[in-house]
Each structure stands twice: as structure tokens, then as C-alpha cells.
Write a protein that holds these residues in place. Structure first.
Motif, PDB file in Angstrom:
ATOM      1  N   TRP A   1       0.808  -1.215   0.000  1.00 41.22           N
ATOM      2  CA  TRP A   1       0.000   0.000   0.000  1.00 41.22           C
ATOM      3  C   TRP A   1       0.849   1.277   0.000  1.00 41.22           C
ATOM      4  O   TRP A   1       0.313   2.374  -0.119  1.00 41.22           O
ATOM      5  CB  TRP A   1      -0.951   0.018   1.199  1.00 41.22           C
TER       6      TRP A   1
ATOM      7  N   ASP B   1      -8.315   2.539   5.505  1.00 39.71           N
ATOM      8  CA  ASP B   1      -7.884   2.077   4.183  1.00 39.71           C
ATOM      9  C   ASP B   1      -6.466   2.568   3.896  1.00 39.71           C
ATOM     10  O   ASP B   1      -6.265   3.715   3.518  1.00 39.71           O
ATOM     11  CB  ASP B   1      -8.845   2.601   3.118  1.00 39.71           C
TER      12      ASP B   1
ATOM     13  N   TYR C   1      -4.533   1.724   1.479  1.00 41.11           N
ATOM     14  CA  TYR C   1      -4.349   1.991   0.048  1.00 41.11           C
ATOM     15  C   TYR C   1      -4.895   3.360  -0.330  1.00 41.11           C
ATOM     16  O   TYR C   1      -4.308   4.072  -1.124  1.00 41.11           O
ATOM     17  CB  TYR C   1      -5.046   0.920  -0.798  1.00 41.11           C
TER      18      TYR C   1
ATOM     19  N   PRO D   1      -0.264   3.100  -5.366  1.00 41.56           N
ATOM     20  CA  PRO D   1       0.373   2.164  -4.437  1.00 41.56           C
ATOM     21  C   PRO D   1       1.522   1.409  -5.093  1.00 41.56           C
ATOM     22  O   PRO D   1       1.579   1.274  -6.313  1.00 41.56           O
ATOM     23  CB  PRO D   1      -0.752   1.220  -4.038  1.00 41.56           C
TER      24      PRO D   1
ATOM     25  N   PRO E   1      -0.751  -3.203  -6.647  1.00 47.87           N
ATOM     26  CA  PRO E   1      -2.209  -3.010  -6.681  1.00 47.87           C
ATOM     27  C   PRO E   1      -2.901  -3.589  -5.453  1.00 47.87           C
ATOM     28  O   PRO E   1      -2.423  -4.538  -4.843  1.00 47.87           O
ATOM     29  CB  PRO E   1      -2.658  -3.761  -7.933  1.00 47.87           C
ATOM     30  N   ARG E   2      -4.020  -2.994  -5.145  1.00 51.59           N
ATOM     31  CA  ARG E   2      -4.848  -3.452  -4.025  1.00 51.59           C
ATOM     32  C   ARG E   2      -5.341  -4.863  -4.334  1.00 51.59           C
ATOM     33  O   ARG E   2      -5.805  -5.132  -5.430  1.00 51.59           O
ATOM     34  CB  ARG E   2      -6.036  -2.514  -3.882  1.00 51.59           C
TER      35      ARG E   2
END
Length: 173
Positions: free
Chosen positions: A35, A84, A86, A123, A126-127
Motif C-alpha cells: 500500500w 484504508d 491503500y 500504491p 495493486p490493491r
């Protein structure tokens, strides 16, 4: 005399190379979290304005104020468990090197207030995407297995064999 000077110069170069190698090893100990903002793989700390906490990249630890002192932990405190990482903004502290970035907390808190957003960030990785079916299937597997376990006791060996074939299609034996 000349030999002594050459020996001292060689020793100096040897020590300098060893020191430089150790520094580069220390810099690369931790890798950025998924993240973390991309483009900053050599940073030591992020400041997270929304939760007024720091992240130590090398130690993979959050640093936050709790219980009257600064705490290092692998997770944020309970009140931020749904934060969160991210989506939240991360300030890369490229002007600090040491063990206590919170020494400048008063400055960071004012300059990077809650809700602060500087330049857009992507980030480092990727999430992760979790679909409803992934979680749903996993929970159903336990209930499904228990119901069929009871069935095994009631049915004959042939039925058990048919059930085993069914399980093979789901990736289990």
C-alpha cells in the motif's frame, strides 16, 4: 616508509569499502508495503496524516501515540482497524533518518493535517481484490463438509465414493 604509506592507504580503502557495503545492506533491509506510494523504494518512514501515525518501512512497523507513549506495532491501533491504507495519503519523509520520526510530530501534524492530500499517489502494488464468491464459498465449505460428514455415517460405501469424486472437482481429495 613508502611501503607503510601504501599499506595504510590500502587498509583505509578496505575499511571504506566494507563500511559502504554495510550501509547499502541496511538501506535495503525492509521493502515497501504493497500500500506504500510507488517510486519511493528507498524511504525509511511514511507519515499517515489521517491516523497521525508513522510507518517504519525497514522494520515493517507502525508507530503511533497510545497509552501516553509512542508505540511500535505491526498493526494500527484498534480504532483504525478499518482504515484504508491503500486509499489514505502517505507523506514520504525523505528528510529524516533515525529511529524516532515522532520527534517532529508537532510539525508533521500541522503541516500534514488530517485529510491532507498532496500529489496523487499510486500504491507500490495493486490493491488485492476479494470477491464475494471467494469468501462465500470458503464459509460454505465448512458447513457443506459437516453436513456430508453426517451423510457418510448414514449411507453405504458406494455413496461415499460418489461424494469423494464430487470433492475432487473442487480441488480436494
Amino acid at each position: 616508509m613508502k611501503t607503510i604509506k601504501i599499506a595504510i592507504a590500502g587498509l583505509f580503502l578496505l575499511v571504506a569499502n566494507a563500511t559502504q557495503a554495510q550501509v547499502s545492506v541496511n538501506v535495503n533491509i525492509g521493502s515497501p508495503p504493497a500500500w506504500g506510494p510507488s517510486g519511493y523504494s528507498e524511504m525509511e518512514y511514511y507519515y499517515l496524516p489521517d491516523v497521525e501515525a508513522y510507518y517504519d518501512v525497514r522494520a515493517s512497523q507502525f508507530i503511533y501515540f497510545g497509552g501516553g507513549r509512542w508505540v511500535r506495532a505491526t498493526r494500527l491501533p484498534r480504532q483504525y482497524r478499518n482504515y484504508d491504507l491503500y486509499g489514505g495519503y502517505k507523506v514520504v519523509l525523505n528528510d529524516y533518518h533515525g529511529r524516532t520520526p515522532y520527534t517532529y510530530f508537532d510539525r508533521h501534524r500541522v503541516k500534514y493535517y488530517k485529510g491532507y492530500h498532496g500529489a496523487p499517489q499510486r500504491p507500490y502494488r495493486p490493491r488485492p481484490v476479494y470477491g464475494y464468491n471467494d469468501r462465500h464459498d470458503h464459509r460454505d465449505d465448512r458447513r457443506h463438509d459437516n453436513r456430508h460428514h453426517d451423510k457418510h455415517d448414514k449411507h453405504d460405501k458406494h455413496d461415499r465414493h460418489d461424494h469423494d469424486d464430487h470433492d475432487d472437482h473442487r480441488g480436494r481429495r
